[in-house]
Design an enzyme around this catalytic site. Sequence first.
Site, PDB file in Angstrom:
ATOM      1  N   ARG A   6       0.940  -7.988  -3.001  1.00 31.98           N
ATOM      2  CA  ARG A   6       0.156  -7.178  -1.818  1.00 31.98           C
ATOM      3  C   ARG A   6       0.458  -8.060  -1.114  1.00 31.98           C
ATOM      4  O   ARG A   6       0.167  -8.192   0.086  1.00 31.98           O
ATOM      5  CB  ARG A   6      -0.359  -5.719  -2.304  1.00 31.98           C
ATOM      6  CG  ARG A   6      -0.321  -4.873  -3.400  1.00 31.98           C
ATOM      7  CD  ARG A   6      -0.920  -3.763  -3.395  1.00 31.98           C
ATOM      8  NE  ARG A   6      -0.589  -2.616  -3.849  1.00 31.98           N
ATOM      9  CZ  ARG A   6      -1.323  -1.447  -4.931  1.00 31.98           C
ATOM     10  NH1 ARG A   6      -2.597  -1.985  -4.719  1.00 31.98           N
ATOM     11  NH2 ARG A   6      -0.768  -0.565  -5.078  1.00 31.98           N
ATOM     12  N   ARG A  44       4.858  -2.560  -5.071  1.00 31.47           N
ATOM     13  CA  ARG A  44       4.314  -1.121  -5.650  1.00 31.47           C
ATOM     14  C   ARG A  44       5.544  -1.930  -7.615  1.00 31.47           C
ATOM     15  O   ARG A  44       6.713  -1.842  -6.741  1.00 31.47           O
ATOM     16  CB  ARG A  44       4.677  -0.067  -5.731  1.00 31.47           C
ATOM     17  CG  ARG A  44       4.212   1.097  -6.865  1.00 31.47           C
ATOM     18  CD  ARG A  44       4.626   2.304  -6.410  1.00 31.47           C
ATOM     19  NE  ARG A  44       4.304   3.308  -7.646  1.00 31.47           N
ATOM     20  CZ  ARG A  44       5.068   4.745  -7.374  1.00 31.47           C
ATOM     21  NH1 ARG A  44       5.042   5.126  -6.660  1.00 31.47           N
ATOM     22  NH2 ARG A  44       4.067   5.501  -8.741  1.00 31.47           N
TER      23      ARG A  44
END
Length: 428
Positions: free
Chosen positions: A391, A278
Amino acid sequence: MLDLTLIREHPQRVERALAKRAVHVNLTTFLALDEKYRQNKTQAETLRAERKRISRKIAQLPPTGPTAVAKRAEATELSARLAAIEEQLAGLTAERQAFLDQLPNLPDEDVPAGGKAQNQVVREHGTQPDFDFEPRDHVDLARRLGLIDYERGVKLGGTGHWVYRGNGALLEWALLNFFLETHVRDGYEFILPPHLLTYQAGYTAGQFPKFAEDVFAIEQGPAGPQRFLLPTSETALVNLHRDEVLAEAELPRKYVAYSPCYRREAGSYRATERGTLRGHQFNKVEMFQFAHPDASDLAHEELLARAAELVEALGLHHRITRLAAEDTSAAMAKTFDVEVWLPSISAYVEVSSVSNARDYQARRGNTRYRPAAGKPAYVHTLNASGLATSRLLPAMLEQHQRPDGTVAVPKVLQRWLGCEFLKPSTTE
């Protein structure tokens, strides 16, 4: 924006659909407002027509005659009445539009009601890796392999930033090259959009005015960010044909774009959101289609298949999830997430959202097509990450790690890195 005719003719249906998102509205008040708007609009049109008729009559009369004087007085009185009606109409128009702008898209019939707990796993690909050694997490692996410098990223940009370096930068660029090469080969036109967008771009995408706080604003205005950093290429691509009428034969129009994505990501970071999971800036390749409404579902299936095939080519265990209504972004009618398995947190993380907005964004951007017969109609807009990397890279490191601390490079990326394995840059 929702179809106003649908709201007028089927208000209860709209209320039920919005309730699946936990958006509870009573459209009675809005419909009364809309009726008053339409009455005022009719009155204004009637007064304009009457004023025009009187003006034509005055032009035919002697300018100083009593009839002309009387008609000019009548025209003046009409203008005053029209000005009052137009002032009311402007207020009603703004009030009506403000209400419509806050309404999210209606979820499709097969989208389950509720939040994340109601998301539905559609299918899985492969099996979760089973290690016969103690596996490392992606942050540890990236450090040992010299791929990502987290500390200097924070020094340069603050929390939520990192620096790819050496083979890490090459791996990141290899992913982007692989994705773009695949999409261009498959008929998508490559676009490099501007990173600074206007308020209208955010409005068309469905982010403004309700979600204006989610972007990095460069210039603020009365309505919100007048210019902002794009949070995703979708925000730019959906505006390519704003205020245009496309030929039916041109559909679908398929685009692919690369850009960094800039996100405020307000709120504290969870303990599991380490490394690049993130952040405020990450790289993404985005697919986008302007589709004929009749081919909208097929386009959605195609985009989902393309996103999933990329993850498969990287040799990663993943699954496809249909999002519930509350977990689907406000502008979308249906979304499937492609989620990769991250062993260190025993959870799946999203690397692609594949969404169909139906005509919601097209109405906001006035993007239409001209059928062979009939009036112009709104296109359907669809988007899919193809793919986001922040990710994806952690999943590759964790799923492809080996007992000796090396990580296998997926075959489709080896020509860009020039090696089959990533090796530690330092000894333990």
